[in-house]
Design an enzyme around this catalytic site. Structure first.
Site, short mmCIF file in Angstrom:
data_model
loop_
_atom_site.label_atom_id
_atom_site.label_comp_id
_atom_site.label_asym_id
_atom_site.label_seq_id
_atom_site.Cartn_x
_atom_site.Cartn_y
_atom_site.Cartn_z
N HIS A 146 -47.03 39.84 -68.75
CA HIS A 146 -48.45 40.16 -68.90
C HIS A 146 -48.69 40.82 -70.26
O HIS A 146 -49.60 40.44 -71.01
CB HIS A 146 -48.89 41.09 -67.77
CG HIS A 146 -50.25 41.67 -67.99
ND1 HIS A 146 -51.40 40.92 -67.89
CD2 HIS A 146 -50.65 42.92 -68.32
CE1 HIS A 146 -52.45 41.69 -68.15
NE2 HIS A 146 -52.01 42.90 -68.42
N ARG A 196 -49.17 31.66 -67.80
CA ARG A 196 -48.75 32.72 -68.72
C ARG A 196 -47.23 32.66 -68.77
O ARG A 196 -46.56 33.12 -67.84
CB ARG A 196 -49.23 34.06 -68.15
CG ARG A 196 -49.23 35.22 -69.11
CD ARG A 196 -49.37 36.53 -68.35
NE ARG A 196 -48.14 36.85 -67.66
CZ ARG A 196 -48.06 37.55 -66.54
NH1 ARG A 196 -49.15 38.00 -65.95
NH2 ARG A 196 -46.89 37.80 -65.99
N TYR A 243 -41.88 39.98 -59.87
CA TYR A 243 -42.85 39.33 -58.98
C TYR A 243 -42.90 37.81 -59.06
O TYR A 243 -43.71 37.19 -58.39
CB TYR A 243 -44.24 39.91 -59.20
CG TYR A 243 -44.73 39.87 -60.63
CD1 TYR A 243 -45.29 38.71 -61.16
CD2 TYR A 243 -44.64 40.99 -61.47
CE1 TYR A 243 -45.75 38.66 -62.46
CE2 TYR A 243 -45.08 40.95 -62.78
CZ TYR A 243 -45.64 39.78 -63.27
OH TYR A 243 -46.08 39.73 -64.57
C1 LIG Z 1 -61.64 47.07 -64.87
C2 LIG Z 1 -60.19 46.93 -65.15
N1 LIG Z 1 -59.32 47.12 -64.15
C3 LIG Z 1 -57.99 47.02 -64.38
C4 LIG Z 1 -57.51 46.73 -65.62
C5 LIG Z 1 -56.01 46.65 -65.88
N2 LIG Z 1 -55.62 45.26 -66.17
C6 LIG Z 1 -55.46 44.83 -67.42
S1 LIG Z 1 -55.16 43.19 -67.49
C7 LIG Z 1 -55.20 43.05 -65.81
C8 LIG Z 1 -55.02 41.71 -65.18
C9 LIG Z 1 -55.98 40.70 -65.70
O1 LIG Z 1 -55.73 39.46 -65.13
P1 LIG Z 1 -56.51 38.17 -65.58
O2 LIG Z 1 -57.98 38.41 -65.50
O3 LIG Z 1 -55.99 37.04 -64.79
O4 LIG Z 1 -56.19 37.98 -67.13
P2 LIG Z 1 -54.77 37.75 -67.81
O5 LIG Z 1 -54.20 39.09 -68.15
O6 LIG Z 1 -53.94 36.98 -66.86
O7 LIG Z 1 -55.05 36.99 -69.07
C10 LIG Z 1 -55.44 44.27 -65.23
C11 LIG Z 1 -55.50 44.51 -63.79
C12 LIG Z 1 -58.46 46.55 -66.64
N3 LIG Z 1 -58.10 46.28 -67.89
N4 LIG Z 1 -59.78 46.67 -66.38
#
Ligand SMILES: Cc1ncc(C[n+]2csc(CCOP(=O)(O)OP(=O)(O)O)c2C)c(N)n1
Ligand SMILES: Cc1ncc(C[n+]2csc(CCOP(=O)(O)OP(=O)(O)O)c2C)c(N)n1
Ligand SMILES: [Mg+2]
Ligand SMILES: [Mg+2]
Lengths: 379, 326, 326, 379
Positions: free
Chosen positions: A277, A273, A286
């Site tokens: 985020h 990425r 971080y």
């Molecule tokens: C059940 C849930 N918990 C927490 C969140 C908050 N949240 C949004 S994106 C994220 C991280 C997701 O990481 P990843 O699966 O690696 O996907 P990326 O954003 O890196 O594409 C979090 C913790 C959420 N959307 N849903």
């Protein structure tokens, strides 16, 4: 209160301890080196025309431009938030282009590149981030499900949809997108269990972009993610997610296997990425800037560009043309966003149910009347 | 006229069978619903007749059941999910609340969710923990869901078919301790609308509201009250979301008194909502506040205490007394 | 006297720090709470100072957070779990409702669950779906849990410490859109009890109840009403389970009118319970039914509509008008 | 409404399709053949005295008798339900006896054998099934957590507890019990993910008794369950669950590794539920009697008995002594059950909170008064 307490001295636990009993060699499927050289892979071949290569490049370049424009619009206050795909274009375009028209994609909130390949209007995607809509496009007509914000929930939807395909005798597959962080959600693991148990035609496409917001991959797994699949009884493969050709080849193969009744595959697209985020995030808290610099050398678009140029598949005119097209797209996105009408207030009552309840109809009527009272200057 | 004497359990079984015959897109999912026919045998014989593709014994994972049901619904199926016991619906809570309930709104009608979530609910069967819960308020507070609670074989037979035919997701609550209660069911009759309450006993002094297993209790209380010369009107709510309170308002305007009975804990149980609405609508007719008889605000107790925990005839009558005493 | 001007966010941060200093068994768990300091920076700097063993960046799994918190509590720890946004608490619902809430009762006191579940809740921040929910009723209907909703920096600073010190599991709701609201906090003062409501503005005509983000809205309404010569008494409930309604009863006996305000959907929201109880206790004092102002019974709308969805000053005043009109 | 529907013909999906890309050879750790012969295993040795062998036999025999008596009591209406461990005695006694005193067990609802090894009074366990209590014993004093009825929830508790042990610098481990069906629950998979991520000293002990009520293992996994662990990055091992010596050795090794900071292990104890799921169940509806007959030949108690007799480790007098002890135990369980007092009604209000709320105190007072009114004949 404490069962069998001994000492209470604090010791930092050792996360991500090595697991020496497991094979640590990971094979990354690659068809294009970071320098843009075409290489062969014993299991995944790809026969691809110049036209197709150029069209892949076009997709990559246009979605990147869309993404940059959306980020700019957010900075200018036109969007509530934007989740950038910067750096993940190859993973998304490769996966999206591997799909057949009758396949169905189940994205997270970041798959703008896949949306693009499914013909979803960028403005429809933007309407979600602008707060105009909670959905935004027609998932049935596009074969691209609505974005799912709750991490991992869509993987079960994809699996269920695949069970439906199976029951219909349809020769199609579902493609479930997920992030590296999502692999820790119980529901995602259940999806893999179900997919295995029913041999459902679903492919799990995990973009391992190294982070779940601020949390690095090591917190989610101490072994490469693609190895998870074997534990559930189906194949897992790691592909260079910044290599659009490899992603295309691997995803095509997995979807074909699914359509032919061979059940699920887990694809780990190893990528990065490059941005924050979301626009609300501050990655400097971080991760080190040097990490990003390293990954820039593996930029998915530069890589394909090098390949196209070096092989004489595309010339300057082509790239200039794409640039111009990107400018146009950006302009259309900008004006379309600024002109996007707000939703009608009472709309929030309208699709709660397929068959409206008297109670909600009443609330709606009261709401409309209350609003009218302001216009009449009653308040 | 095909009239049969059926238990609630058997009525549900026949209703499911009918729905599956009528629509090839209906499929059943759940733990142990195949060969075993479900732990309460509600799906008895259905896998044998409709095959494993339509009566699906699932892995042991409730989120999986509801999450795949969403995908099947997107593909045009009408999944009927069995949750084995009320206390085991919570692993599926995320899928129910954030996905099943919201998908139609999120897609502005493009993705209807004709999903039925069958849950045997309530106590009184001498079970261990988590087998006697009444979680209806959690669902009734969730926009996008409809929540039905049947009380008798006739409504069971028709209600399950109506729920399956409904384009909206429905939490379908089955009064497990009444599964074996019998009644005549006219299989050719026309069904009452699903989302309508019903006055099941006329009366003048106090309006008593109940649903699911407590309808019988309310009727017993009315019987006992009658012997003491007190006339209770009993309303079977039948559906708790949306609430059909027009008949209740009409009744309370006459009686001036209202008692709501349910097994769920009183605090934020359906009685709270009903009390608030009845009071708002019938304020000037009320002679006493709406009183609530329900479970206490404790976890469901070990079964040796459940008779103390659950509302019974005496507790309903006690509330009626208190209402009359205002 | 150490008085500082603090935002709610900073007050929580300081309160957490204080709790961790006071008791080595306190540990924080959640997604992104370490280096990032949480998406709202509530845990900013804490991992740096207390280490990774006490400020734990967890895998992305809410059931895991709450489930391991149970085990840690059994081992004598006091876990403070951050749920990143209100809409993401549902994957943990099973652990919260069937385990965290019931463990103390199940073990008859042998296994206390001093677990705090911090949830930034409510809308008004222009977010996408699932980031603006008000799930308090789901928890308040669950026996074994306590549910706190702070509205200001003083209560935030003390409340989080009191919640952590409490031997019972507490859902601690933080009004996310008010995180940046400031007030003077006296760090040496004695804290008000956690489970007590507070009259925050005296008045004679209507009693207005609120908690969390709606307290400010209620106070604004009272201000506006005062200009029109109407005197509203505003009560900050502070804790929604258990409800401390004695001050409310006292107030309503004086005013005869009561309006409850919250962001959660009206049906089966806290307003329902409060209406039922206020009516039962103050029946003869009420000049009008208790009226409720809340979110509509729809999913939380896209953010362009949230101002229409959320109760505001005008809707509170409208309810006050309707109450006075009875 | 239906996305990209093609045909709607029904085809039965093929569950449990073979996964030929995966190693199908499964190694079952065994130290005692079904005939009772002692065999060696390269990875797991066990040095065990005659005393210990006899004491293992005693445990096996006594828990079986307890179990039979409880089933009888249920049939006679004295218990609401009973979950029999019949056939799983070796798995449970082997696991329980492998634990150190300071370790903590996290059982499901069927681990009566483990309870026995932890010194939990059988009557305390029975109080749960009689409906007298939702807990029944002191989990802190016994190092044996309360039964968890919600499938899988306890695996996360065990993992969290292990994280606590880690923070305390305690040289102890947590032992999480689960069934084969439980492996499909999201929470169980999350527990494994957490355990791996934090290298927590927890051992997952899965009794694969081939069924989750009526659902055979194939619906939960198409590969052997112990292989699941590798996908999460830690070792999995399959042990003959009807061989108390092998279970003891494997569990001891895993617990020792956990205590030494080597992180989690997943143990699949391959066994069979010889009875019904619970007394409410009717297994004739879903499995053939012949299957049970086959497994009877692998009876865990008969196996150890053969070994003891043949090796001269125990004589008839010993076995007669155990029989007598079992009779005594059964009698004590019976009389203890019949004499077990009902809980006091108002007790249900008392431990809802550590700090009682005024609201619940009021409900309690009203309840007490209401009850008193009956005694006073007010009603
Ligand atoms: C059940 C849930 N918990 C927490 C969140 C908050 N949240 C949004 S994106 C994220 C991280 C997701 O990481 P990843 O699966 O690696 O996907 P990326 O954003 O890196 O594409 C979090 C913790 C959420 N959307 N849903
Ligand atoms: C979350 C949840 N869903 C469903 C049930 C009902 N149930 C009780 S035992 C059981 C089967 C468990 O199978 P397994 O894990 O193999 O353990 P076993 O009973 O065979 O020891 C089911 C479905 C439950 N207790 N919890
Ligand atoms: Mg990621
Ligand atoms: Mg089993």
């Amino acid at each position: 209160m404490t069962a069998k307490t001994s000492t209470t001295e604090m010791v930092d636990p050792v996360p991500g301890a090595a697991a020496p009993h497991l094979p640590q060699r990971t094979e990354l499927v690659q068809l294009l080196t970071p320098e843009g050289d075409r290489v062969e892979h014993p299991d995944y071949s790809l026969d691809i025309s110049g036209d197709e290569l150029r069209s892949l490049y076009r997709d990559l370049a246009l979605v990147r431009r869309w993404d940059l424009e959306a980020t700019a619009l957010q900075r200018q206050g036109e969007l509530g938030i934007w989740a950038s795909l910067l750096g993940q274009e190859a993973a998304q375009i490769g996966a999206g282009r591997a799909m057949a028209e009758s396949d169905m994609a189940f994205p997270t909130y970041r798959e703008h590149g896949v949306a693009w390949t499914r013909g979803v209007d960028p403005l429809h995607v933007i309407s979600l981030f602008r707060g105009v809509d909670n959905g935004g496009w027609d998932p049935v007509a596009t074969g691209f499900n609505l974005y799912t914000v709750v991490i991992g929930a869509q993987t079960l939807h994809a699996t269920g949809y695949a069970m439906g395909l199976q029951r219909d005798g349809a020769e199609s597959a579902a493609l479930a997108f997920l992030g590296d962080g999502a692999t820790s959600q119980g529901e995602v693991n259940e999806a893999m269990i179900w997919a295995a148990s029913f041999s459902a035609p679903v492919v799990f496409f995990c973009q391992n972009n190294q982070y779940a917001i601020s949390v690095p991959l090591e917190r989610q797994s101490r072994v490469p993610l693609y190895q998870r699949a074997a534990g559930f009884g189906f194949p897992g493969v790691r592909v260079d997610g910044n290599d659009v050709l490899a992603v295309l080849a691997v995803t095509k193969a997995a979807l074909a296997a699914a359509r032919e009744g061979q059940g699920p595959t887990f694809i780990e697209a190893f990528t990065y990425r490059m941005g924050a985020h979301t626009t609300s995030d501050d990655p400097t808290r971080y991760r080190l800037a040097s990490e990003l610099e390293e990954w820039k050398l593996r930029d998915p678009i530069a890589r394909l560009k090098a390949h196209l140029s070096r092989g004489g598949v595309a010339d300057t005119a082509f790239f200039t043309g794409i640039e111009a097209e990107a400018d146009e797209l950006a302009a259309r996105i900008r004006s379309g966003t600024l002109e996007m009408p707000d939703p009608a207030p009472a709309a929030m009552f309208d699709f709660v149910y397929a068959e409206q309840t008297p109670q909600l109809a009443q609330q709606r009527a009261d709401f409309v009347q209350y609003h009218a009272s302001f216009e009449e200057g009653e308040h | 006229m095909a009239t049969e004497t059926l238990t609630i359990g058997k009525a549900l079984n026949l209703g499911l069978r009918k729905a599956m015959e009528d629509d090839a897109k209906v499929l059943l999912m759940g733990e142990d619903i195949g060969k075993l026919g479900g732990v309460f045998r509600i799906t008895d014989g259905l896998q044998k007749d409709f095959g494993e593709a339509r009566v699906v014994d699932t892995p042991l994972a409730e989120a999986g059941i509801l999450g795949t049901a969403v995908g099947l619904a997107m593909r045009g199926y009408r999944p009927v999910c069995e949750i084995q016991f009320d206390g085991f619906v919570f692993p599926a809570y995320n899928q129910i609340v954030t996905q099943v309930a919201k998908m139609h709104a999120r897609s502005r009608g493009k993705l209807p969710m004709p999903v039925v979530i069958r849950i045997p609910f309530g106590g009184g069967i001498g079970a261990v923990e988590h087998h006697s819960e009444s979680p209806e308020a959690y669902f009734a507070h969730t926009a996008g869901l409809k929540v039905v609670a049947v009380s008798n074989p006739v409504d069971a037979y028709w209600g399950i078919q109506q729920a399956i035919a409904c384009p909206d997701p429905i939490v379908f609550l089955e009064p497990k301790r009444r599964y074996w209660e019998k009644a005549e069911v006219d299989l050719d009759a026309t069904a009452d609308p699903l989302f309508a309450s019903r006055v099941v006993r006329g009366g003048d002094d106090v309006t008593v509201l109940a649903y699911g297993p407590m309808v019988k209790t309310a009727l017993q209380a009315a019987e006992a009250a009658a012997e003491e010369g007190r006339s209770l009107e009993v309303v079977d709510l039948r559906t708790v979301s949306p609430l059909d309170l027009e008949p209740v308002f009409e009744s309370v305007r006459r009686t001036g008194r209202c008692v709501v009975v349910h097994e769920a804990p009183v605090t934020l149980g359906l009685g709270a909502e009903i009390a608030a609405r009845v009071t708002e609508t019938c304020f000037h007719s009320l002679e006493a506040p709406v009183l609530r008889v329900g479970g206490y605000d404790t976890p469901y107790p070990p079964s040796k205490l459940e008779e103390e925990y659950l509302p019974d005839l005496d507790r309903v009558l006690d509330a009626v007394d208190r209402s009359m005493g205002f």
